[in-house]
Design an enzyme around this catalytic site. Structure first.
Site, short mmCIF file in Angstrom:
data_model
loop_
_atom_site.label_atom_id
_atom_site.label_comp_id
_atom_site.label_asym_id
_atom_site.label_seq_id
_atom_site.Cartn_x
_atom_site.Cartn_y
_atom_site.Cartn_z
CB THR A 156 -2.03 2.23 4.07
OG1 THR A 156 -2.47 0.99 3.51
CG2 THR A 156 -1.89 2.02 5.57
CG ASP A 157 -6.03 0.02 0.93
OD1 ASP A 157 -4.83 -0.12 1.23
OD2 ASP A 157 -6.60 -0.72 0.11
CD GLU A 158 -1.64 -2.89 3.37
OE1 GLU A 158 -1.17 -3.53 4.33
OE2 GLU A 158 -1.06 -2.79 2.27
CE1 TYR A 204 2.89 0.41 6.35
CE2 TYR A 204 1.07 -0.89 5.47
CZ TYR A 204 1.85 0.24 5.44
OH TYR A 204 1.60 1.23 4.52
CE LYS A 247 1.07 4.66 6.94
NZ LYS A 247 2.04 5.76 6.67
P1 NAD Z 1 9.26 3.16 1.09
O1 NAD Z 1 9.54 2.07 2.06
O2 NAD Z 1 9.65 2.99 -0.34
O3 NAD Z 1 9.96 4.52 1.59
C1 NAD Z 1 9.95 4.95 2.92
C2 NAD Z 1 10.97 6.06 3.05
O4 NAD Z 1 10.92 6.55 4.41
C3 NAD Z 1 12.41 5.61 2.81
O5 NAD Z 1 13.08 6.53 1.97
C4 NAD Z 1 13.03 5.60 4.20
O6 NAD Z 1 14.43 5.86 4.20
C5 NAD Z 1 12.24 6.69 4.90
N1 NAD Z 1 12.20 6.56 6.37
C6 NAD Z 1 11.91 5.43 7.07
N2 NAD Z 1 11.98 5.70 8.40
C7 NAD Z 1 12.29 7.02 8.51
C8 NAD Z 1 12.49 7.89 9.62
N3 NAD Z 1 12.38 7.44 10.88
N4 NAD Z 1 12.79 9.17 9.39
C9 NAD Z 1 12.91 9.64 8.10
N5 NAD Z 1 12.77 8.86 7.02
C10 NAD Z 1 12.44 7.57 7.23
O7 NAD Z 1 7.70 3.46 1.23
P2 NAD Z 1 6.62 3.89 0.13
O8 NAD Z 1 6.10 2.67 -0.51
O9 NAD Z 1 7.19 4.97 -0.68
O10 NAD Z 1 5.49 4.46 1.08
C11 NAD Z 1 5.49 5.83 1.49
C12 NAD Z 1 4.31 6.08 2.39
O11 NAD Z 1 3.10 5.75 1.70
C13 NAD Z 1 4.31 5.24 3.65
O12 NAD Z 1 3.86 6.04 4.72
C14 NAD Z 1 3.32 4.13 3.37
O13 NAD Z 1 2.70 3.68 4.55
C15 NAD Z 1 2.33 4.85 2.48
N6 NAD Z 1 1.60 4.00 1.51
C16 NAD Z 1 2.29 3.15 0.70
C17 NAD Z 1 1.60 2.38 -0.25
C18 NAD Z 1 2.32 1.45 -1.19
O14 NAD Z 1 1.68 0.72 -1.96
N7 NAD Z 1 3.65 1.46 -1.24
C19 NAD Z 1 0.19 2.49 -0.33
C20 NAD Z 1 -0.48 3.38 0.53
C21 NAD Z 1 0.24 4.12 1.45
P1 TYD Z 2 2.85 -6.57 -0.86
O1 TYD Z 2 3.40 -6.11 -2.17
O2 TYD Z 2 3.79 -6.98 0.21
O3 TYD Z 2 1.87 -5.41 -0.37
P2 TYD Z 2 0.78 -5.42 0.84
O4 TYD Z 2 1.11 -6.48 1.77
O5 TYD Z 2 0.98 -4.06 1.43
O6 TYD Z 2 -0.55 -5.58 0.18
O7 TYD Z 2 1.87 -7.80 -1.12
C1 TYD Z 2 0.83 -7.70 -2.06
C2 TYD Z 2 0.16 -9.06 -2.17
O8 TYD Z 2 1.09 -9.99 -2.72
C3 TYD Z 2 -0.26 -9.64 -0.83
O9 TYD Z 2 -1.50 -10.32 -0.97
C4 TYD Z 2 0.83 -10.62 -0.49
C5 TYD Z 2 1.31 -11.11 -1.86
N1 TYD Z 2 2.74 -11.47 -1.92
C6 TYD Z 2 3.11 -12.70 -2.48
O10 TYD Z 2 2.26 -13.50 -2.93
N2 TYD Z 2 4.43 -13.01 -2.51
C7 TYD Z 2 5.40 -12.17 -2.04
O11 TYD Z 2 6.61 -12.54 -2.08
C8 TYD Z 2 5.01 -10.91 -1.50
C9 TYD Z 2 6.02 -9.94 -0.96
C10 TYD Z 2 3.65 -10.60 -1.44
#
Ligand code: NAD
Ligand code: TYD
Length: 344
Positions: free
Chosen positions: A128-130, A153, A157
């Site tokens: 993640t970019d975070e 989080y 990562k």
């Molecule tokens: P998500 O929370 O929707 O899905 C996570 C999945 O991992 C779930 O299906 C869960 O059951 C599984 N999981 C959790 N713990 C596990 C374990 N110990 N063993 C096996 N499976 C396990 O997450 P997402 O949004 O699909 O993100 C997927 C990946 O991408 C993550 O690594 C996250 O850090 C990264 N990522 C997400 C975003 C975003 O915007 N959502 C952006 C950049 C990177």
């Molecule tokens: P989120 O979707 O939780 O992603 P991330 O924290 O990984 O960026 O949050 C995106 C942005 O939205 C973040 O600035 C926090 C804000 N946010 C709200 O304003 N209200 C909410 O209920 C949530 C979950 C997030």
């Protein structure tokens, strides 16, 4: 595609399930093993009709289970690790330990199995970019920028990225790392802000907008992220990190995204509920330099209004999917975190 037998971890989650569907569609010789623990965020139905394919195998299990991982690694030619605890708000509360265990130790279990059993295969750590932390405008950190994660989080990562790079350097494993900005699209669990606000708006429930809504996230369609991951595995280099992001211009604040959601759902602006104190350490802006992934031939879709509108349509048409996820455990999390019950 490099390697026809692929282990995808966390493939029942939001991004992993999109990735699996794309992977199986693009090459009829590819097989996928999906290792997923089915935490609250995982749903085996997210892969759709591919669940029935002979080229798809679901394994219900934990990336932290060395015996299980040791059985799977010899069967595959590449690994994409999506498995993670992924919600910042949960990491700032009582669940922080799970983030460290899955996001750091789980990555170690995968890497260590590859080191012992299949040191020649490719491993892509979905990051993640975070990890770069709060980026003052107009900064765009490149892949070699220092890591300054703000939340448990993003710190977990960052730990995973460093661990993966150490296995590349010390054990000469083929490790690649992606660092993507915030994703949106269908099948996103309704805790992240876009699906939360869409589904709450559709039910005329409050939209808890944190800290004035001035924060910037570089929203990217999930399909674009998945394309970038394919490219990194196929055309990227071992030991390299690739930022992935839309570089939205102009950048969009949370308040603007909220307005787009209100416009697309037809809900009233009176649903916006200003909240503060729910996101300790709240990062103001995320942004990344994306020259490296663009040099591999990748380009994102930039039409955020259109993307939000299509995503809203999906949530309207798939109410059953998200209502099922707003179950008792979700309601317990919701009232614990937001400190309120649904308005009736
Ligand atoms: P998500 O929370 O929707 O899905 C996570 C999945 O991992 C779930 O299906 C869960 O059951 C599984 N999981 C959790 N713990 C596990 C374990 N110990 N063993 C096996 N499976 C396990 O997450 P997402 O949004 O699909 O993100 C997927 C990946 O991408 C993550 O690594 C996250 O850090 C990264 N990522 C997400 C975003 C975003 O915007 N959502 C952006 C950049 C990177
Ligand atoms: P989120 O979707 O939780 O992603 P991330 O924290 O990984 O960026 O949050 C995106 C942005 O939205 C973040 O600035 C926090 C804000 N946010 C709200 O304003 N209200 C909410 O209920 C949530 C979950 C997030």
């Amino acid at each position: 595609m490099h390697g026809t037998n692929v282990l995808v971890t966390g493939g029942c989650g939001f991004i992993g399930s999109h990735f699996i569907k794309g992977l199986l569609s693009r090459d009829s010789s590819t097989t996928v093993i999906n290792l997923d623990l089915l935490t609250y965020a995982g749903d085996p139905k997210n892969v759709g009709e591919w669940a029935e394919s002979p080229r798809y195998k679901f394994v219900h299990g934990d990336i932290r289970d060395p015996e299980l991982v040791d059985r799977l690694i010899p069967q595959v030619d590449s690994v994409f690790n999506f498995a993670a605890e992924s919600h910042v708000d949960r990491s700032t509360g009582k669940d922080a330990g799970e983030f460290i265990k899955t996001n750091v130790y789980g990555v170690f279990v995968l890497l260590d199995a590859i080191r012992r059993l299949r040191p020649e295969i490719r491993f892509l750590q979905v990051g993640t970019d975070e990890v770069y932390g709060d980026i003052e405008a107009p900064g765009f950190p490149a892949e070699n920028a220092i890591l300054q994660p703000s939340s448990p989080y993003s710190a977990s990562k960052a730990g995973a990225d460093e661990l993966a790079l150490s296995f590349s350097r010390t054990h000469n494993l083929d490790v690649r790392i992606s660092r993507c900005t915030n994703n949106y699209g269908p099948y996103q669990y309704p805790e992240k802000v876009i699906p939360l606000f869409i589904t709450n708006a559709l039910d005329e429930q409050p939209l808890p907008l944190y800290d004035g809504g001035t924060q910037i996230r570089d929203w990217l369609r999930v399909s674009d992220h998945c394309e970038a991951l394919h490219l990194i595995m196929e055309k990227g280099q071992s030991g390299e990190i690739y930022n992935v992001g839309a570089n939205q211009s102009p950048e969009r604040s949370n308040a603007e995204i909220t307005q787009m959601i209100l416009a697309a759902t037809g809900a009233s602006a009176s649903l916006i509920e200003p909240r503060s104190g729910l996101r300790p350490g709240h990062d103001q802006r995320y942004a990344v330099a994306t020259d490296k992934i663009r040099d591999l031939g990748w380009a994102p879709q930039l039409d955020i209004e259109q993307g939000i509108s299509e995503t809203v349509s999906w949530y309207i048409e798939n109410r059953k999917w998200w209502e099922a996820h707003k179950d008792a455990a979700y309601q317990a999390y919701y009232s614990d975190h937001y400190g309120q019950k649904k308005k009736t």
